[in-house]
Motif scaffolding. Structure first.
Motif, mmCIF file in Angstrom:
data_model
loop_
_atom_site.group_PDB
_atom_site.id
_atom_site.type_symbol
_atom_site.label_atom_id
_atom_site.label_comp_id
_atom_site.label_asym_id
_atom_site.label_seq_id
_atom_site.Cartn_x
_atom_site.Cartn_y
_atom_site.Cartn_z
ATOM 1 N N VAL A 1 29.256 54.261 41.672
ATOM 2 C CA VAL A 1 29.268 52.848 41.117
ATOM 3 C C VAL A 1 28.475 53.513 40.232
ATOM 4 O O VAL A 1 27.190 53.734 39.788
ATOM 5 N N ILE A 2 29.083 52.926 38.731
ATOM 6 C CA ILE A 2 28.680 53.186 37.574
ATOM 7 C C ILE A 2 28.633 51.997 36.856
ATOM 8 O O ILE A 2 29.574 50.687 37.050
ATOM 9 N N ASP A 3 27.122 51.355 36.199
ATOM 10 C CA ASP A 3 27.282 50.190 35.368
ATOM 11 C C ASP A 3 27.160 50.670 34.338
ATOM 12 O O ASP A 3 26.463 51.615 33.510
ATOM 13 N N GLY A 4 28.287 49.852 33.337
ATOM 14 C CA GLY A 4 28.746 49.764 32.118
ATOM 15 C C GLY A 4 28.376 48.434 31.535
ATOM 16 O O GLY A 4 29.586 47.925 31.133
ATOM 17 N N VAL A 5 27.651 47.389 32.132
ATOM 18 C CA VAL A 5 27.688 46.126 31.604
ATOM 19 C C VAL A 5 26.691 46.161 30.520
ATOM 20 O O VAL A 5 25.946 46.948 30.654
ATOM 21 N N ASP A 6 26.560 44.961 30.410
ATOM 22 C CA ASP A 6 25.636 44.189 28.534
ATOM 23 C C ASP A 6 24.818 43.050 28.727
ATOM 24 O O ASP A 6 23.818 43.327 28.662
ATOM 25 N N ASN A 7 24.219 43.495 30.044
ATOM 26 C CA ASN A 7 22.912 42.171 30.866
ATOM 27 C C ASN A 7 22.619 42.098 31.208
ATOM 28 O O ASN A 7 22.788 42.559 32.452
ATOM 29 N N PHE A 8 21.493 42.099 31.899
ATOM 30 C CA PHE A 8 20.212 41.690 32.467
ATOM 31 C C PHE A 8 20.748 41.411 33.905
ATOM 32 O O PHE A 8 20.668 41.756 34.484
ATOM 33 N N PRO A 9 21.038 40.533 33.348
ATOM 34 C CA PRO A 9 21.228 39.518 35.223
ATOM 35 C C PRO A 9 22.558 40.236 36.268
ATOM 36 O O PRO A 9 22.300 40.636 37.443
#
Ligand SMILES: [Zn+2]
Lengths: 270, 66
Positions: A124-132
């Motif tokens: 899995v690659i994390d490319g999200v923009d918020n902490f939650p």
């Protein structure tokens, strides 16, 4: 599975590498990699993983392309403004390499759907923009026992680290909880130098390919921070925290939950 | 005394890690702190003294990605 002559040509620069070879290229062709977020980090990762011949790329994103995205989200072109990012992303991936299957999830990752989606993938690659969302991905990969390549970009700074659940430090081992909302600026307020997405996203793709191939040393138990102003990388050693609420000796997080408002801010620096 | 902060030598007054955060105007809730490669629990910031030659790492949250 055998490669066609055309595929052998296409992937010849990989196949030439003793660490990859025909065998490694087949591993890549069988691999399933999930990109959470088809934006800044997801764009370069998607394109390079597509070029590499990754068998299945999953794209999760609930957004449509916005004009302000184009400064860094190179998966999307001017004509895509207003179109769902997963649709635009799938087109670009398959135009680059029709060998790649693309699974589209036009939704947000939530505590409700995360395990079901993630369990189908190898990395899995994390490319999200918020902490939650970053905490949710960390937790979901822990429960699904899937390696995670975490990334973050902000202004002129970027960060990457690889997390192998139960083996290396997780995001909560370092940052226990999302930062208090009042102290966090939003991504729109903070800004980011566009090329940073390319630098960090391609390192994430590199890590994912290494994990698939089982070669080299993963970026585990280390945070790699990049400062674009100085063009400097800095490596910070991190360790599994026995007090970690998720992967420590006495975990208090025993199931997935949405840790805060996903629309909360993204940027923190004093 | 001299300590290394994020890889750079700096002259600081003694005291605790929390004192250092205050001097640097860093909100303790916004940072993870490592001293000599060991992650400090947030409630230990006020009770952990700084020593000559300590290596301090401030890890700030970095949340962007899109
Ligand atoms: Zn942990």
């Amino acid at each position: 599975m055998d490669f066609t002559e055309e595929q052998i040509n296409r992937y010849s620069r990989h196949i030439l590498l003793p660490e990859v070879g025909g065998k490694g290229q087949k591993k890549i062709a069988k691999a399933k990699i999930l990109l959470v977020g088809a934006g800044g980090l997801g764009s370069p990762a998607a394109l390079y993983l597509a070029a590499a011949g990754v068998g299945t790329i999953g794209l999760i994103d609930s957004d449509v392309v916005d004009l302000t995205n184009l400064q860094r989200q190179i998966l999307h072109h001017t004509a895509d403004v207003g179109r769902p990012k997963v649709v635009s992303g799938k087109e670009k991936i398959q135009a680059l390499n029709p060998d790649v299957n693309v699974s589209m999830y036009e939704e947000r990752l939530t505590a409700g759907n995360a395990l079901k989606i993630i369990s189908d993938y190898d990395v899995v690659i994390d490319g999200v923009d918020n902490f939650p969302a970053k905490f949710l991905i960390n937790d979901a990969c822990f429960f699904a026992n899937k390696p995670l390549v975490h990334g973050g970009i902000l202004r002129f700074d970027g960060r990457v680290t690889t997390i192998i659940p139960k083996k290396s430090a997780c995001y909560r081992c370092v940052f226990k909880t999302p930062p208090p909302q009042g102290l966090v600026a939003s991504c729109q307020e903070a800004g980011v130098i566009g090329v940073l997405a390319g630098i960090i996203g391609t390192i994430q793709a590199t890590e994912a390919l290494k994990l698939i191939l089982g070669i080299g040393h993963p970026l585990t138990n280390r945070m790699l921070d990049f400062d674009a102003r100085k063009t400097q990388f800095r490596e910070i050693k991190i360790k599994r925290n026995p007090h970690c609420a998720l992967c420590g000796d006495h975990p208090t997080i025993t199931e997935l939950f949405d840790d805060g408002d996903p629309y909360a801010g993204c940027a923190v620096r004093p | 005394m001299q300590v290394k902060i994020n890889g750079k030598s700096e002259e600081v007054q003694g005291g605790t890690v929390l004192d250092l955060l205050k001097t640097k105007k860093i909100e303790p809730q916004m940072v993870a702190v490592e001293v000599n490669d060991k992650m400090l629990e947030r409630d230990h910031l006020a009770t952990t003294p700084l020593n000559e030659g300590d290596q301090v790492e401030f890890l700030f949250y970095m949340g962007g990605g899109r």
